[in-house]
Design a protein around this motif. Structure first.
Motif, short mmCIF file in Angstrom:
data_model
loop_
_atom_site.label_atom_id
_atom_site.label_comp_id
_atom_site.label_asym_id
_atom_site.label_seq_id
_atom_site.Cartn_x
_atom_site.Cartn_y
_atom_site.Cartn_z
N CYS A 120 0.83 -1.20 0.00
CA CYS A 120 0.00 0.00 0.00
C CYS A 120 0.87 1.26 0.00
O CYS A 120 0.59 2.22 -0.71
CB CYS A 120 -0.92 0.01 1.21
N LEU A 121 1.93 1.24 0.82
CA LEU A 121 2.82 2.40 0.86
C LEU A 121 3.47 2.62 -0.50
O LEU A 121 3.59 3.74 -0.98
CB LEU A 121 3.92 2.19 1.91
N GLU A 122 3.86 1.52 -1.15
CA GLU A 122 4.54 1.66 -2.43
C GLU A 122 3.59 2.00 -3.57
O GLU A 122 4.03 2.45 -4.63
CB GLU A 122 5.32 0.37 -2.75
N SER A 123 2.29 1.77 -3.34
CA SER A 123 1.36 2.08 -4.42
C SER A 123 1.05 3.58 -4.48
O SER A 123 0.44 4.04 -5.44
CB SER A 123 0.08 1.28 -4.27
N VAL A 124 1.45 4.33 -3.47
CA VAL A 124 1.35 5.79 -3.57
C VAL A 124 2.45 6.23 -4.54
O VAL A 124 3.61 5.89 -4.34
CB VAL A 124 1.53 6.47 -2.20
N PRO A 125 2.08 6.98 -5.58
CA PRO A 125 3.07 7.29 -6.63
C PRO A 125 4.33 7.96 -6.08
O PRO A 125 4.25 8.79 -5.16
CB PRO A 125 2.32 8.26 -7.54
N LYS A 126 5.46 7.61 -6.65
CA LYS A 126 6.75 8.21 -6.28
C LYS A 126 6.72 9.73 -6.38
O LYS A 126 7.39 10.43 -5.62
CB LYS A 126 7.85 7.71 -7.23
#
Lengths: 216, 242
Positions: A107-113
């Motif tokens: 979930c954290l990584e699915s927030v765009p860079k």
């Protein structure tokens, strides 16, 4: 002999233990799992690798085996005569921490860079970027899979019966041993599980709706 | 007065690809520099290096007194002086327009909520979006979102603004409203570097145009240089682009 109110009461108390054990597993697993999720996306490669190693070991071990390891392992290091709930609690916390960590890392990584970047360019500290920008967005995404996993935890507490813990499934087994009506007894047990799990999934759906206000 | 930005012989590679091959230029106070060039010419990378979003392999970059090439750079101090606006707006979708703008002043400058709100309203007025303060980004058009992104940067009172192809995702109608805001900023004396494909805007607003080609500054001059290109490459670029 048939199912009496006394039997039902016995099963219901088993149900309460199932809820209690689930709560221990979820709360303990959340605390450790959240720390692990943060460690998995840490800037330090060493921290990332340590967390990944823990998660891989736990996820690669059947929960049944984890429970045995804690039950007998704690005795080996001198902590014998522990109540079954302690061993079961430890085992389930370890188990759920590894799975929650991976769900939340995703979930954290699915927030765009680019969200990290925008926050960084506004001079926010890493902690501020995490708490003010990334986490609020990740939590929305995390709600449904987290509650979904909570249902898994509830059902998996039934494995705690192997270390002698009398929760819902074990209570059913014990009642059946006295009245020999497995079909009736386990229909009742299944109904209890459903009553515990259904509100969780309904709650997940309503949370998702609520958190989506003002954003799609 | 000394330059706000100075790049000197900057090199940057991504793996085997040399993106910047000795880039040097300066931006003076109040200057508006338009960086143009084909995709892959290194113009966006140069901009990202100025803001330390990319680290340089060699060469020196000084921005508002910060030594950006120095590994010991205080990035947060740099970012307080430099605002950047991206092609994809990058607004925070979970916050309202006003909250988007208030976030950095309250977090970074310890500004009170009420003061930050006033600040948000004043920068929103500058970009002509006062009535949108309590909307969420997704309720706005692309052009409005981009103006909010500009306002969000302005709220930190930067000494330099970077614009990375900020109108490339917008249709022509919406492009105009964003360019007008940028033109106002330029007239107000803000030092700006913009990577852009808007040649007409570059010609009109820029005090200096830099044409990048193959990771180098190929040709540089005032806006009028676009009417009278000196190199074959710029001629071809302008011909193909227009």
């Amino acid at each position: 002999m048939s199912l009496t109110p006394v039997h039902l009461q016995f099963i219901a108390i088993g149900g309460l233990w199932t809820i209690g054990l689930s709560a221990i597993a979820f709360i303990g697993g959340s605390i450790i799992g959240f720390a692990l999720a943060l460690a998995r996306i840490s800037p330090s490669p060493l921290v990332r690798r340590l967390a990944a190693g823990y998660i891989q070991i736990v996820q690669g071990t059947p929960l049944l085996v984890t429970l045995f390891l804690f039950y007998f392992g704690l005795a080996v290091i001198g902590l014998d005569r522990l109540p079954a709930i302690v061993a079961a609690g430890f085992g389930l916390v370890v188990y759920s921490s590894a799975f929650l960590a991976e769900i939340w890392r995703g979930c954290l990584e699915s927030v765009p860079k680019t969200q990290w970047e925008a926050a960084e360019c506004l001079a926010l500290t890493r902690w501020q970027r995490m708490t003010r920008v990334i986490l609020p967005q990740a939590m929305r995404i995390a709600t449904a899979p987290t509650v979904g996993f909570l249902v898994q935890i509830v059902k998996n507490t039934s494995l705690a019966s192997v270390v002698g813990f009398v929760e819902l499934a074990q209570a059913g087994k014990l009642v059946n041993n006295t009245i020999f009506e497995p079909f009736t007894v386990f229909i009742v047990v299944a109904a209890f599980y459903f009553v515990i799990c259904y509100p969780l999934s309904a709650w997940s759906r309503s949370l998702e709706r609520k958190l989506n206000v003002g954003r799609r | 007065m000394s330059a706000v930005v100075s790049l000197s012989n900057v090199h940057k590679s991504f793996g085997a690809v040399q993106v910047l091959r000795g880039v040097s230029f300066e931006v003076g106070p109040g200057e508006v520099v338009a960086v143009i060039g084909a995709s892959g010419s290194g113009k966006s990378t140069a901009l990202r290096c100025i803001n330390a979003l990319e680290t340089v392999d060699s060469g020196e970059i000084t921005v508002c007194g910060h030594k950006v090439h120095d590994p010991a750079l205080d990035r947060r101090a740099l970012r307080r002086d430099v605002g950047i606006v991206f092609q994809s707006y990058n607004l925070f979708p979970h916050l309202t327009v006003a909250q988007n703008i208030m976030l950095a002043p309250t977090c970074v400058k310890d500004m009170g909520k009420a003061e930050a709100r006033k600040l948000a309203e004043s920068v929103l007025a500058r970009v002509g979006l006062s009535e949108k303060a309590d909307n969420y980004p997704e309720q706005l058009s692309g052009g409005q979102q981009q103006r909010v992104a500009i306002a969000r940067s302005l709220a930190m009172q930067p000494k330099l603004m970077l614009f990375d192809e900020v109108t490339s995702a917008l249709d022509p109608q919406l492009t105009g409203e964003v360019l007008r805001v940028m033109e106002d900023l330029a007239r107000g004396g803000m030092s700006m570097i913009l990577v852009t494909h808007e040649m007409a805007f570059a010609r009109k607003v820029a005090s200096k145009v830099i044409f990048m080609h193959q990771g180098k500054v190929w040709e540089t001059g005032p806006g009028a240089m676009l009417d009278d290109p000196q190199t074959q490459e710029l001629r071809e670029f302008l011909h193909n682009g227009l």
